[in-house]
Design a protein around this motif. Structure first.
Motif, PDB file in Angstrom:
ATOM      1  N   ALA A 167       0.856  -1.178   0.000  1.00  0.00           N
ATOM      2  CA  ALA A 167       0.000   0.000   0.000  1.00  0.00           C
ATOM      3  C   ALA A 167       0.896   1.234   0.000  1.00  0.00           C
ATOM      4  O   ALA A 167       1.695   1.424   0.922  1.00  0.00           O
ATOM      5  N   SER A 168       0.777   2.021  -1.038  1.00  0.00           N
ATOM      6  CA  SER A 168       1.630   3.205  -1.137  1.00  0.00           C
ATOM      7  C   SER A 168       0.771   4.447  -1.347  1.00  0.00           C
ATOM      8  O   SER A 168      -0.133   4.453  -2.183  1.00  0.00           O
ATOM      9  N   LEU A 169       1.092   5.487  -0.552  1.00  0.00           N
ATOM     10  CA  LEU A 169       0.414   6.777  -0.653  1.00  0.00           C
ATOM     11  C   LEU A 169       1.377   7.827  -0.095  1.00  0.00           C
ATOM     12  O   LEU A 169       1.840   7.691   1.052  1.00  0.00           O
ATOM     13  N   PRO A 170       1.745   8.819  -0.878  1.00  0.00           N
ATOM     14  CA  PRO A 170       2.762   9.794  -0.435  1.00  0.00           C
ATOM     15  C   PRO A 170       2.217  10.782   0.613  1.00  0.00           C
ATOM     16  O   PRO A 170       2.040  11.972   0.347  1.00  0.00           O
ATOM     17  N   VAL A 171       1.960  10.261   1.816  1.00  0.00           N
ATOM     18  CA  VAL A 171       1.545  11.095   2.956  1.00  0.00           C
ATOM     19  C   VAL A 171       2.357  10.660   4.178  1.00  0.00           C
ATOM     20  O   VAL A 171       3.015   9.608   4.174  1.00  0.00           O
ATOM     21  N   ASP A 172       2.281  11.428   5.266  1.00  0.00           N
ATOM     22  CA  ASP A 172       3.055  11.129   6.470  1.00  0.00           C
ATOM     23  C   ASP A 172       2.449  10.022   7.316  1.00  0.00           C
ATOM     24  O   ASP A 172       3.131   9.398   8.130  1.00  0.00           O
ATOM     25  N   GLN A 173       1.177   9.721   7.155  1.00  0.00           N
ATOM     26  CA  GLN A 173       0.518   8.716   7.986  1.00  0.00           C
ATOM     27  C   GLN A 173       0.868   7.288   7.547  1.00  0.00           C
ATOM     28  O   GLN A 173       1.254   7.056   6.395  1.00  0.00           O
ATOM     29  N   THR A 174       0.706   6.358   8.484  1.00  0.00           N
ATOM     30  CA  THR A 174       0.971   4.939   8.221  1.00  0.00           C
ATOM     31  C   THR A 174      -0.332   4.225   7.875  1.00  0.00           C
ATOM     32  O   THR A 174      -1.319   4.307   8.622  1.00  0.00           O
ATOM     33  N   ILE A 175      -0.342   3.515   6.755  1.00  0.00           N
ATOM     34  CA  ILE A 175      -1.546   2.789   6.309  1.00  0.00           C
ATOM     35  C   ILE A 175      -1.647   1.466   7.070  1.00  0.00           C
ATOM     36  O   ILE A 175      -0.665   0.734   7.226  1.00  0.00           O
ATOM     37  N   ARG A 176      -2.870   1.170   7.552  1.00  0.00           N
ATOM     38  CA  ARG A 176      -3.092  -0.100   8.242  1.00  0.00           C
ATOM     39  C   ARG A 176      -2.965  -1.259   7.256  1.00  0.00           C
ATOM     40  O   ARG A 176      -3.403  -1.171   6.101  1.00  0.00           O
ATOM     41  N   THR A 177      -2.387  -2.338   7.702  1.00  0.00           N
ATOM     42  CA  THR A 177      -2.245  -3.513   6.831  1.00  0.00           C
ATOM     43  C   THR A 177      -3.478  -4.415   6.880  1.00  0.00           C
ATOM     44  O   THR A 177      -3.652  -5.260   5.995  1.00  0.00           O
ATOM     45  N   GLU A 178      -4.325  -4.242   7.890  1.00  0.00           N
ATOM     46  CA  GLU A 178      -5.518  -5.083   7.992  1.00  0.00           C
ATOM     47  C   GLU A 178      -6.764  -4.204   8.056  1.00  0.00           C
ATOM     48  O   GLU A 178      -6.760  -3.119   8.632  1.00  0.00           O
ATOM     49  N   ASP A 179      -7.838  -4.726   7.445  1.00  0.00           N
ATOM     50  CA  ASP A 179      -9.076  -3.965   7.370  1.00  0.00           C
ATOM     51  C   ASP A 179     -10.244  -4.948   7.491  1.00  0.00           C
ATOM     52  O   ASP A 179     -10.091  -6.154   7.292  1.00  0.00           O
ATOM     53  N   TYR A 180     -11.406  -4.428   7.791  1.00  0.00           N
ATOM     54  CA  TYR A 180     -12.618  -5.239   7.860  1.00  0.00           C
ATOM     55  C   TYR A 180     -13.811  -4.327   7.666  1.00  0.00           C
ATOM     56  O   TYR A 180     -13.716  -3.099   7.789  1.00  0.00           O
ATOM     57  N   GLY A 181     -14.968  -4.933   7.338  1.00  0.00           N
ATOM     58  CA  GLY A 181     -16.146  -4.109   7.134  1.00  0.00           C
ATOM     59  C   GLY A 181     -17.344  -4.907   6.669  1.00  0.00           C
ATOM     60  O   GLY A 181     -17.352  -6.143   6.695  1.00  0.00           O
ATOM     61  N   PHE A 182     -18.366  -4.174   6.246  1.00  0.00           N
ATOM     62  CA  PHE A 182     -19.583  -4.786   5.717  1.00  0.00           C
ATOM     63  C   PHE A 182     -19.411  -5.061   4.225  1.00  0.00           C
ATOM     64  O   PHE A 182     -18.715  -4.329   3.516  1.00  0.00           O
ATOM     65  N   SER A 183     -20.104  -6.078   3.724  1.00  0.00           N
ATOM     66  CA  SER A 183     -20.088  -6.361   2.287  1.00  0.00           C
ATOM     67  C   SER A 183     -21.431  -6.930   1.859  1.00  0.00           C
ATOM     68  O   SER A 183     -22.171  -7.518   2.663  1.00  0.00           O
ATOM     69  N   ALA A 184     -21.749  -6.736   0.600  1.00  0.00           N
ATOM     70  CA  ALA A 184     -22.987  -7.247   0.016  1.00  0.00           C
ATOM     71  C   ALA A 184     -22.735  -7.602  -1.438  1.00  0.00           C
ATOM     72  O   ALA A 184     -21.886  -7.007  -2.105  1.00  0.00           O
ATOM     73  N   GLU A 185     -23.473  -8.585  -1.936  1.00  0.00           N
ATOM     74  CA  GLU A 185     -23.325  -9.023  -3.321  1.00  0.00           C
ATOM     75  C   GLU A 185     -24.705  -9.260  -3.912  1.00  0.00           C
ATOM     76  O   GLU A 185     -25.573  -9.868  -3.281  1.00  0.00           O
ATOM     77  N   LEU A 186     -24.925  -8.788  -5.135  1.00  0.00           N
ATOM     78  CA  LEU A 186     -26.161  -9.025  -5.871  1.00  0.00           C
ATOM     79  C   LEU A 186     -25.778  -9.623  -7.214  1.00  0.00           C
ATOM     80  O   LEU A 186     -24.946  -9.061  -7.934  1.00  0.00           O
ATOM     81  N   GLY A 187     -26.369 -10.772  -7.549  1.00  0.00           N
ATOM     82  CA  GLY A 187     -25.939 -11.439  -8.769  1.00  0.00           C
ATOM     83  C   GLY A 187     -27.012 -12.269  -9.434  1.00  0.00           C
ATOM     84  O   GLY A 187     -28.129 -12.439  -8.928  1.00  0.00           O
ATOM     85  N   LEU A 188     -26.644 -12.787 -10.595  1.00  0.00           N
ATOM     86  CA  LEU A 188     -27.471 -13.683 -11.385  1.00  0.00           C
ATOM     87  C   LEU A 188     -26.628 -14.888 -11.756  1.00  0.00           C
ATOM     88  O   LEU A 188     -25.526 -14.737 -12.283  1.00  0.00           O
ATOM     89  N   LYS A 189     -27.157 -16.102 -11.503  1.00  0.00           N
ATOM     90  CA  LYS A 189     -26.433 -17.325 -11.824  1.00  0.00           C
ATOM     91  C   LYS A 189     -27.270 -18.146 -12.787  1.00  0.00           C
ATOM     92  O   LYS A 189     -28.429 -18.443 -12.504  1.00  0.00           O
ATOM     93  N   VAL A 190     -26.670 -18.460 -13.923  1.00  0.00           N
ATOM     94  CA  VAL A 190     -27.322 -19.288 -14.927  1.00  0.00           C
ATOM     95  C   VAL A 190     -26.433 -20.504 -15.166  1.00  0.00           C
ATOM     96  O   VAL A 190     -25.332 -20.374 -15.697  1.00  0.00           O
ATOM     97  N   ALA A 191     -26.921 -21.682 -14.728  1.00  0.00           N
ATOM     98  CA  ALA A 191     -26.134 -22.908 -14.811  1.00  0.00           C
ATOM     99  C   ALA A 191     -24.792 -22.716 -14.112  1.00  0.00           C
ATOM    100  O   ALA A 191     -24.757 -22.435 -12.917  1.00  0.00           O
ATOM    101  N   SER A 192     -23.684 -22.802 -14.845  1.00  0.00           N
ATOM    102  CA  SER A 192     -22.373 -22.740 -14.204  1.00  0.00           C
ATOM    103  C   SER A 192     -21.713 -21.373 -14.292  1.00  0.00           C
ATOM    104  O   SER A 192     -20.548 -21.233 -13.943  1.00  0.00           O
ATOM    105  N   VAL A 193     -22.450 -20.365 -14.748  1.00  0.00           N
ATOM    106  CA  VAL A 193     -21.877 -19.028 -14.912  1.00  0.00           C
ATOM    107  C   VAL A 193     -22.654 -18.026 -14.076  1.00  0.00           C
ATOM    108  O   VAL A 193     -23.885 -18.033 -14.062  1.00  0.00           O
TER     109      VAL A 193
END
Length: 476
Positions: A415-441
């Motif tokens: 993770a690279s960003l030209p600022v003085d702060q240190t970027i956390r190496t671990e993160d977590y949060g909420f996630s959601a997925e909406l999809g369509l599945k037809v046979a194997s795709v």
């Protein structure tokens, strides 16, 4: 085809005067089924009934018997109850194996008349109907060698939804509880030379299928399973009940579903070779004590969902920074990656499942320059492993939508960003997925929104990372 060629008329009239070859008979059958007088054999019509009567007369002439109380298996369908299959039988001779059944079938209906034009359907499927008649004739000559019982079926109403084959499958498997060891559908087999091969789909539903189906006379294209979700043939009703199936065809080189599909275009020499091969194959399968199903079924024919699924996904999308206590936000950047998924369905027909994934993503986003937050931006680049876990709510039929809700864990390898702060190496949060599945795709969009600060220092700006990905997944 407005007229029958003169040679065909002469051959038909003079048929009793000489012994016809199989190729002669195949030609006669196709020209009858594909004649303008049968008006395209639309399912359930008088013209289709004439085709069915022709088949019955051929069966009677060779000494076949009806499988049920009479030649016709009537069934209901759209608009009328006048549909009927023709079902004949050659009983096996082995006291045990005769209770196992081989079904060889072809649909005899076609599209009828549309906008004043007759759709004669010479290849689709006068060719298959002719082949099955001659397969039956060949089996009659060797009926003493048959150990298993062979059912010869001519299906009505295939073109409007596979009604005829589904009716026979339901009768044999659900009502009569018969042990069907193979169902073979012969559909469009009149263009062997143009196609260059005879295609057999469903080879892997048979134990040692490639060995059983080999041929030294024909160029065979062996396909493990029927895969197309957009097409179906008369194997479907049997396959969905667990019966091994073979879909036999010379392909779509002919004028498929066009008025030009006429009898004079058929490759009769090739049709004769195909019929000879299928006759020998049916005799071998009905006589071989070791013939057996493989236990494998095409994904499109499975009854419900598999309990466990794995998949491979390709992902493209964007990432952005959300400033919690500021009047501005960062701008999105392009992100892409690939992932693996594992899904546990709670049952073959369950609407619930658990899904876990590992998605490696190359992320980028634009972070405001503290010296001038409104006119310039700093670029963030990262390589991250997202591990979302979702409870899935899903449909169980073909073409089903699904919704996944849960959370994710994220590890940033770089993770690279030209600022003085240190970027956390671990993160977590909420996630959601909406999809369509037809046979194997599957196709879906996944959103992941961080709950953890992006920077380590408490004095750093309060920033959260968000990522959205469009994905295509192939399930195995």
């Amino acid at each position: 085809m407005k007229k029958l060629p003169l040679f065909f008329v002469l051959v038909t009239l003079c048929a009793p005067m000489f012994s016809q070859t199989r190729q002669d008979r195949l030609t006669r059958h196709v020209y009858y089924f594909a004649a303008d007088s049968l008006k395209g054999r639309q399912a359930g019509t008088v013209s289709a009934h004439k085709a069915a009567d022709y088949i019955v007369n051929e069966y009677k002439s060779m000494g076949l018997k009806p499988f049920y109380e009479n030649w016709f298996l009537p069934f209901s369908g759209p608009g009328t109850d006048a549909y009927r299959d023709v079902v004949a039988v050659l009983e096996g001779n082995d006291p045990v194996l005769k209770n196992q059944y081989i079904v060889v079938g072809a649909h005899y209906d076609h599209l009828g008349i549309k906008k004043g034009k007759i759709y004669n359907g010479a290849d689709d499927n006068a060719s298959g109907s002719a082949a099955v008649i001659e397969i039956a004739r060949a089996l009659c000559e060797y009926r003493d060698q048959l150990k298993r019982t062979v059912v010869i079926a001519a299906f009505d109403a295939e073109e409007i939804g596979l009604y005829g084959s589904n009716a026979l499958a339901k009768r044999m498997l659900e009502v009569d509880s018969l042990d069907v060891r193979l169902m073979m559908s012969v559909d469009m087999v009149g263009w062997y030379k143009a196609n260059g091969n005879l295609t057999l789909e469903g080879v892997s539903t048979i134990k040692d299928g490639r060995k059983v189906l080999r041929s030294e006379k024909l160029n065979l294209k062996m396909v493990n399973f029927e895969k197309s979700i957009l097409t179906a043939t008369d194997t479907e009703g049997f396959a969905k009940m667990g019966v091994p199936t073979l879909a036999v065809t010379t392909g779509l080189k002919s004028p498929y579903h066009k008025p030009e599909d006429d009898a004079e275009l058929i490759d009769y020499e090739g049709l004769d070779k195909v019929t000879d091969y299928l006759s020998d194959l049916t005799l071998e399968v009905a006589s071989d004590e070791n013939f057996a199903p493989s236990g494998r079924v095409a994904r499109k024919h499975r009854d419900g969902l598999p309990i466990f699924e794995t998949g491979l996904s390709l992902n493209i999308g964007s990432s952005h920074f959300d400033f919690q206590k500021a009047a501005f936000d960062g701008k999105t950047g392009f992100s892409y990656g690939a992932g693996l998924s594992a899904k546990l369905n709670f049952g073959h027909h369950s609407h619930c499942a658990l899904k876990a994934e590992a998605i490696y993503v190359m992320t980028s986003a634009k972070y405001p320059d503290e010296t001038n937050v409104y006119s310039s931006a700093l670029k963030y680049k990262g390589s991250e492993l997202f591990v979302p876990a979702h409870l899935i709510l899903q449909g169980t039929s073909e073409g089903s939508m699904y919704l996944g809700l849960g959370g994710y864990y994220d590890h940033r390898f770089k993770a690279s960003l030209p600022v003085d702060q240190t970027i956390r190496t671990e993160d977590y949060g909420f996630s959601a997925e909406l999809g369509l599945k037809v046979a194997s795709v599957g196709m879906s969009v996944i959103w992941m929104s961080s709950m953890a600060p992006f920077f380590e220092q408490e004095s750093a700006p309060s920033v959260r990372q968000g990522t959205a990905l469009f994905r295509i997944c192939k399930y195995f």
